[in-house]
Write a protein that holds these residues in place. Sequence first.
Motif, PDB file in Angstrom:
ATOM      1  N   ASN A 143      -6.925  -2.439  -2.756  1.00 54.90           N
ATOM      2  CA  ASN A 143      -5.481  -2.273  -2.542  1.00 54.90           C
ATOM      3  C   ASN A 143      -4.651  -3.157  -3.469  1.00 54.90           C
ATOM      4  O   ASN A 143      -3.482  -2.858  -3.727  1.00 54.90           O
ATOM      5  N   ARG A 144      -5.244  -4.230  -3.973  1.00 57.12           N
ATOM      6  CA  ARG A 144      -4.513  -5.155  -4.840  1.00 57.12           C
ATOM      7  C   ARG A 144      -4.639  -4.802  -6.322  1.00 57.12           C
ATOM      8  O   ARG A 144      -4.087  -5.501  -7.172  1.00 57.12           O
ATOM      9  N   LEU A 145      -5.372  -3.732  -6.654  1.00 60.05           N
ATOM     10  CA  LEU A 145      -5.593  -3.392  -8.064  1.00 60.05           C
ATOM     11  C   LEU A 145      -4.407  -2.673  -8.697  1.00 60.05           C
ATOM     12  O   LEU A 145      -4.378  -2.497  -9.917  1.00 60.05           O
ATOM     13  N   GLY A 146      -3.466  -2.227  -7.899  1.00 59.19           N
ATOM     14  CA  GLY A 146      -2.305  -1.534  -8.446  1.00 59.19           C
ATOM     15  C   GLY A 146      -2.616  -0.145  -8.945  1.00 59.19           C
ATOM     16  O   GLY A 146      -1.980   0.349  -9.891  1.00 59.19           O
ATOM     17  N   LEU A 147      -3.598   0.510  -8.337  1.00 58.44           N
ATOM     18  CA  LEU A 147      -3.963   1.868  -8.741  1.00 58.44           C
ATOM     19  C   LEU A 147      -2.972   2.876  -8.159  1.00 58.44           C
ATOM     20  O   LEU A 147      -2.152   2.558  -7.296  1.00 58.44           O
ATOM     21  N   SER A 148      -3.076   4.103  -8.600  1.00 51.24           N
ATOM     22  CA  SER A 148      -2.253   5.169  -8.033  1.00 51.24           C
ATOM     23  C   SER A 148      -2.706   5.428  -6.605  1.00 51.24           C
ATOM     24  O   SER A 148      -3.874   5.194  -6.257  1.00 51.24           O
ATOM     25  N   PRO A 149      -1.806   5.911  -5.751  1.00 51.90           N
ATOM     26  CA  PRO A 149      -2.206   6.183  -4.361  1.00 51.90           C
ATOM     27  C   PRO A 149      -3.387   7.135  -4.261  1.00 51.90           C
ATOM     28  O   PRO A 149      -4.245   6.972  -3.390  1.00 51.90           O
ATOM     29  N   GLU A 150      -3.467   8.116  -5.164  1.00 58.07           N
ATOM     30  CA  GLU A 150      -4.562   9.078  -5.115  1.00 58.07           C
ATOM     31  C   GLU A 150      -5.899   8.411  -5.427  1.00 58.07           C
ATOM     32  O   GLU A 150      -6.909   8.639  -4.745  1.00 58.07           O
ATOM     33  N   GLN A 151      -5.924   7.581  -6.472  1.00 61.04           N
ATOM     34  CA  GLN A 151      -7.178   6.922  -6.846  1.00 61.04           C
ATOM     35  C   GLN A 151      -7.579   5.890  -5.803  1.00 61.04           C
ATOM     36  O   GLN A 151      -8.762   5.755  -5.482  1.00 61.04           O
ATOM     37  N   THR A 152      -6.595   5.167  -5.280  1.00 59.57           N
ATOM     38  CA  THR A 152      -6.897   4.195  -4.224  1.00 59.57           C
ATOM     39  C   THR A 152      -7.536   4.884  -3.023  1.00 59.57           C
ATOM     40  O   THR A 152      -8.543   4.411  -2.478  1.00 59.57           O
ATOM     41  N   LYS A 153      -6.969   6.007  -2.614  1.00 61.18           N
ATOM     42  CA  LYS A 153      -7.519   6.740  -1.471  1.00 61.18           C
ATOM     43  C   LYS A 153      -8.918   7.254  -1.775  1.00 61.18           C
ATOM     44  O   LYS A 153      -9.813   7.219  -0.909  1.00 61.18           O
ATOM     45  N   GLU A 154      -9.136   7.722  -2.998  1.00 60.40           N
ATOM     46  CA  GLU A 154     -10.456   8.237  -3.381  1.00 60.40           C
ATOM     47  C   GLU A 154     -11.512   7.140  -3.253  1.00 60.40           C
ATOM     48  O   GLU A 154     -12.599   7.361  -2.702  1.00 60.40           O
ATOM     49  N   TRP A 155     -11.206   5.953  -3.745  1.00 58.68           N
ATOM     50  CA  TRP A 155     -12.162   4.853  -3.689  1.00 58.68           C
ATOM     51  C   TRP A 155     -12.386   4.387  -2.249  1.00 58.68           C
ATOM     52  O   TRP A 155     -13.519   4.123  -1.844  1.00 58.68           O
ATOM     53  N   LEU A 156     -11.297   4.290  -1.487  1.00 57.63           N
ATOM     54  CA  LEU A 156     -11.432   3.839  -0.102  1.00 57.63           C
ATOM     55  C   LEU A 156     -12.186   4.853   0.744  1.00 57.63           C
ATOM     56  O   LEU A 156     -12.978   4.486   1.618  1.00 57.63           O
TER      57      LEU A 156
END
Length: 563
Positions: A143-156
């Motif tokens: 969550n602290r990496l500053g990724l796009s919401p889509e990529q953050t959700k994909e990884w999580l």
Amino acid sequence: MFDWFVSTLRSYPEIALFLSLGIGYYVGGFSYKGFSLGAVTSTLIAAVIIGQLGITISPNVKSTFFLMFLFAVGYGVGPQFVRGIAKDGAPQALFAVVVTVFCLLTAWIAARVAGYHPGYAAGLYAGSQTISASMGLATDAINRLGLSPEQTKEWLDAMPVAYAVTYIFGTVGSAIVLALLGPKLLGIDLVKACKDYEARLGGGKELGGPGSVWRRFELRAYRLRSGARVAGMRAVEAEALVPDARVFVERIRRNGVIEDAKADTILQEGDIVAIAGPREILVNVIEPNADEVEDPELLDVKAEGVDIYVTSKAVDGKTLSEMAQLPSARGVFLRKIVRGATAVSIPILPDTIIHRGDILTVVGRTQDIAAAAKVIGHPDRPSDVADVAFIGGAITLGALIGALVFKVGGVPLTLSTAGGALISGLVFGWLRSVRPLFGRIPSSTVWFMNSVGLNIFIAVVGISAGPGFVKGLQTQGVGLFIWGIVATSVPLILGMFVGKYVFRFDPAILFGCCAGARTTTAALGMICETAKSQVPALGYTVTYAVGNTLLTIWGMVIIILMT
């Protein structure tokens, strides 16, 4: 009906949360030939299935219970963590560091070779090392990496997929590697090694305990015959006639009057004495030289069993045989020694060393227990009341410290609120062990914070990631499982060889050290079962304390390594 059920869960997601917990704990309670999915994995699977219904739960719920869980973990391991770092547990603590580094690097290399993104890598690491808590720190890091919401959700969303696929072998595989494969690889006869270890410490087989009507210690009444050898002796002198066992004159009936016996009480012919001691001594030594009588009133001794936290520097580092010589030890029998985060039972042997932070379960007359407690530490009598003010304040303090962000070379560094709660638990758990006058948290409350706190976090993760789980499992399942076997087995095998040939641990505790460093309680159970002894548990506590802390933190580190 089904549409109403789905609509209700979507409108009231808290119902879905408790449904996941109920199913998870119920299914997790089943076992087959000693293997069980456990509550965590079962809750995750149930939550993922329920999550297919498209239920949304506030992430604040997950964060709140995760802080509670991490604080409870730190609170439990604090005493052994500090002792392991500061004193004679240093070699075991260092060994745990080495093993946890093996765990991190193996999972990282496996993820790199397989071409996984950080989300799969974090799940692979958490599942293969059975360290569920690391997913919380990994989540914070992503969550602290500053990724796009889509990529953050994909990884999580990928994280619980990898965790669920690799956790099963992480649990049962670690037990097989350590308990069955390990002794063969190293050429160790584990049963013989434990017997030799017990022999060197003067130990023997312990009988009785829960589920058995046989009791090691008993209280019996005897009438002193005319011309009895002990007539005219002080009670303590009569007790010394049995040098190889602990026997005590507890009470005396003289001329129909009952009185409590003290060390200087003079015994007389015709006295009826209540003697406490090991059953075999009362039967084989005392009974042939005295007449046993039935005297319920005399034997109605007010006694109690109490847990005593060892806090005194005077007894820290002493063996049980040394402690038995203390005047305050008269009339007190030791039933159990508990050490470490998972309440590991330590064998009661003459040369067993007592440390500050240990919990001694003792039984005896109320006045004898009080005298012993003054020398040993603080008596902790059962109570259902937890110091909630302490819990709230400690978690708040830790989270506030963890929320601080420091920049080093432009790179933001922070413990995160989760890491702060863990550190707070470590510090306050240690303080509680050496100064148990504040911060009482009953074991049942610690269990609730630890188990339910983690499983609510896991349930929220599973429900939130549910829609993407099936697709991820179909595309990555087999490969993840194979890489999970590698990530589970390699660190343990390396750790066993390093423990034997570099740290030169005694074979009897070597596998316990490995199990502790990998925080795998299931493996410890199988090791002790294979060894037919509890001796391997002596290597578990310090390594568990260090391993549990570092393996959790590595959840954040593996994200850094993968990005």
